[in-house]
Design an enzyme around this catalytic site. Structure first.
Site, PDB file in Angstrom:
ATOM      1  N   HIS A  91      44.541  36.388  36.973  1.00 46.33           N
ATOM      2  CA  HIS A  91      43.410  37.153  37.499  1.00 46.33           C
ATOM      3  C   HIS A  91      43.005  36.585  38.861  1.00 46.33           C
ATOM      4  O   HIS A  91      42.363  35.533  38.930  1.00 46.33           O
ATOM      5  CB  HIS A  91      42.249  37.043  36.515  1.00 46.33           C
ATOM      6  N   CYS A 124      35.038  41.042  41.096  1.00 44.42           N
ATOM      7  CA  CYS A 124      36.433  41.444  40.915  1.00 44.42           C
ATOM      8  C   CYS A 124      36.737  42.818  41.507  1.00 44.42           C
ATOM      9  O   CYS A 124      37.903  43.202  41.609  1.00 44.42           O
ATOM     10  CB  CYS A 124      36.791  41.423  39.438  1.00 44.42           C
ATOM     11  N   HIS A 162      42.460  47.333  34.818  1.00 44.97           N
ATOM     12  CA  HIS A 162      41.936  46.035  35.237  1.00 44.97           C
ATOM     13  C   HIS A 162      42.526  44.955  34.330  1.00 44.97           C
ATOM     14  O   HIS A 162      42.906  43.891  34.802  1.00 44.97           O
ATOM     15  CB  HIS A 162      40.411  46.047  35.172  1.00 44.97           C
TER      16      HIS A 162
END
Length: 437
Positions: A358, A166, A321
């Site tokens: 996401h 990520c 995040h």
């Protein structure tokens, strides 16, 4: 430092930075019911990009021979190049080499899963007696996907791929900046940086369910779907898998480059931002769980601030995040407090994942582009701070300012420096500091 002179976006909220910014200001959700059901998975919601037409950037034959992320990445890169004044008259190459040597223009792609969708399709074909694609190997090698972007952009400088989970796109931005600041022979003067991932399918959903990181809350209506991504909310139960592509053009900041930028009509007032700092660390703790102390996450943010030559009190905005998993949101809150100290309570922040899910390896650039789109009013309006939607139940473990009540006006003096934070599987931490010009 390096200048951001162009941005591009293919997102669940729309195609193009302007449409993206409009959705962000409105606090609109891009999460929706998955149009298919599979008994092997519980997940019913994802954040896909239904407005994107891959054939808008390449032929139908090419679309069929690439993973889904490639046309998305190309569309975002082309938009960023167009805003930066790098588009030539024809379709290919898009870089106008009358003004700059193509060898001085590089590409970095940040992606987590790369061509996994294409690879899974070819495995299925082989197992069921169908012919597999000639491009099976090239599409399974992430670096070839970056190469495809370089070919179509006519960029002959470095062609690189970063895959750090990520954190991939954040690290791609940081590495591009480092390349631009280098004085070694052959160092580029322009970098096109793209973050892209697209693999919403039963196999990836099933794997994430096994890890316990994805939302499996029952969802039967679109109303259920739009409320499914809940960063920092007490009722959060995991992230919503997303897809998309975000891109920036980064350029050196020196006299020669400023002169070339001005020749393209991009005066200093029209450049978007500076990437001032980058920090990267590894917990060396666990493959999918952060270190509970968050020591190295704190260190990455502090390194980025030190690199940027700013103090914690200079940070005006934090992009978290913010995945919406129980553990990560609480630990990230702790880490931001550790990095910013008492100032953390005063800083507005947000998680764009509340609106777009996401997007995995594209997260860092989704965070960067969304934050800059808000702070520059990229929808044509006044600068604004992004909301974190669906945050309806306060969690005592997540007790900072996540801008939960909807977008609100940004103060250009107070909110010009942003900290972009990323966490990744593999115990990785990545942070950027950017300043709106």
């Amino acid at each position: 430092m390096a200048l951001v002179t162009g941005m591009g976006a293919v997102t669940p909220l729309g195609v193009g930075v302007r449409a993206f910014a409009q959705g962000l200001r409105a606090g609109r959700s891009g999460t929706r019911l998955i149009p298919w059901r599979d008994p092997r998975v519980k997940s019913r919601v994802a954040a896909t990009c239904p407005d994107f037409v891959p054939e808008s950037v390449m032929s139908a034959a090419d679309v069929a021979r690439f993973p889904k992320l490639v046309p998305m990445a190309l569309a975002a890169a082309r938009e960023a190049c167009a805003q930066a004044g790098l588009l030539a008259a024809g379709d290919t190459p898009v870089l106008d080499d009358n003004h700059i040597d193509p060898r001085e223009v590089g590409v970095i792609l940040g992606t987590g899963a790369g061509g996994i969708d294409f690879t899974l399709d070819q495995a299925d074909a082989g197992h069921n007696g169908r012919r597999i694609s000639l491009w099976t190997i090239t599409n399974a090698t992430h670096g070839n996907l970056a190469g495809e972007l370089s070919i179509r952009l006519g960029a002959k400088g470095p062609s690189l791929c970063v895959s750090t989970g990520c954190a991939s796109a954040s690290d791609a931005v940081g590495m591009a900046r480092d390349l631009l600041m280098s004085d070694r022979p052959g160092a580029p003067r322009v970098m096109v940086v793209v973050g892209s991932d697209a693999h919403v399918r039963w196999e990836t959903l099933a794997g994430m369910e096994l890890l316990g990181v994805i939302s499996t809350r029952a969802a039967e209506t679109e109303e259920d779907a739009v409320a499914a991504s809940r960063p920092f909310c007490r009722s959060r139960d995991g992230f919503i898998l997303g897809e998309g592509a975000w891109a920036i053009v980064l350029e050196r900041e020196d006299a020669r480059q400023r002169e070339w930028i001005e020749r393209r009509g991009l005066t200093g007032s029209r450049t978007i931002a500076r990437v001032r700092g980058y920090g990267v660390t590894c917990d060396a703790f666990h493959r999918v769980r952060p270190d509970p102390d968050m020591t190295e996450s704190i260190h990455a943010m502090r390194l980025a601030m030190t690199d940027a030559k700013v103090e914690p009190n200079d940070i005006g905005v934090v992009h978290y995040h913010g995945t919406a998993t129980q553990l990560n949101d609480a630990l990230e809150t702790h880490a931001v407090r550790g990095a910013l100290g008492e100032h953390a309570a005063n800083v507005p922040g947000h998680s764009v994942k509340s609106m777009i899910g996401h997007p995995q390896g594209a997260s860092g650039l989704a965070s960067l582009v969304s934050t800059l789109a808000g702070l520059t009013g990229a929808d044509g309006g006044e600068p604004f701070l992004l909301p974190t939607i669906n945050l309806r139940e306060p969690d005592p473990a997540c007790n900072l300012n996540y801008t939960a009540s909807g977008s609100r006006p940004a103060d250009p003096a107070r909110h010009k420096i942003a900290l972009i934070n990323c966490l990744a599987f593999g115990a990785k931490n990545s942070a950027l500091v950017v300043e709106v010009t």
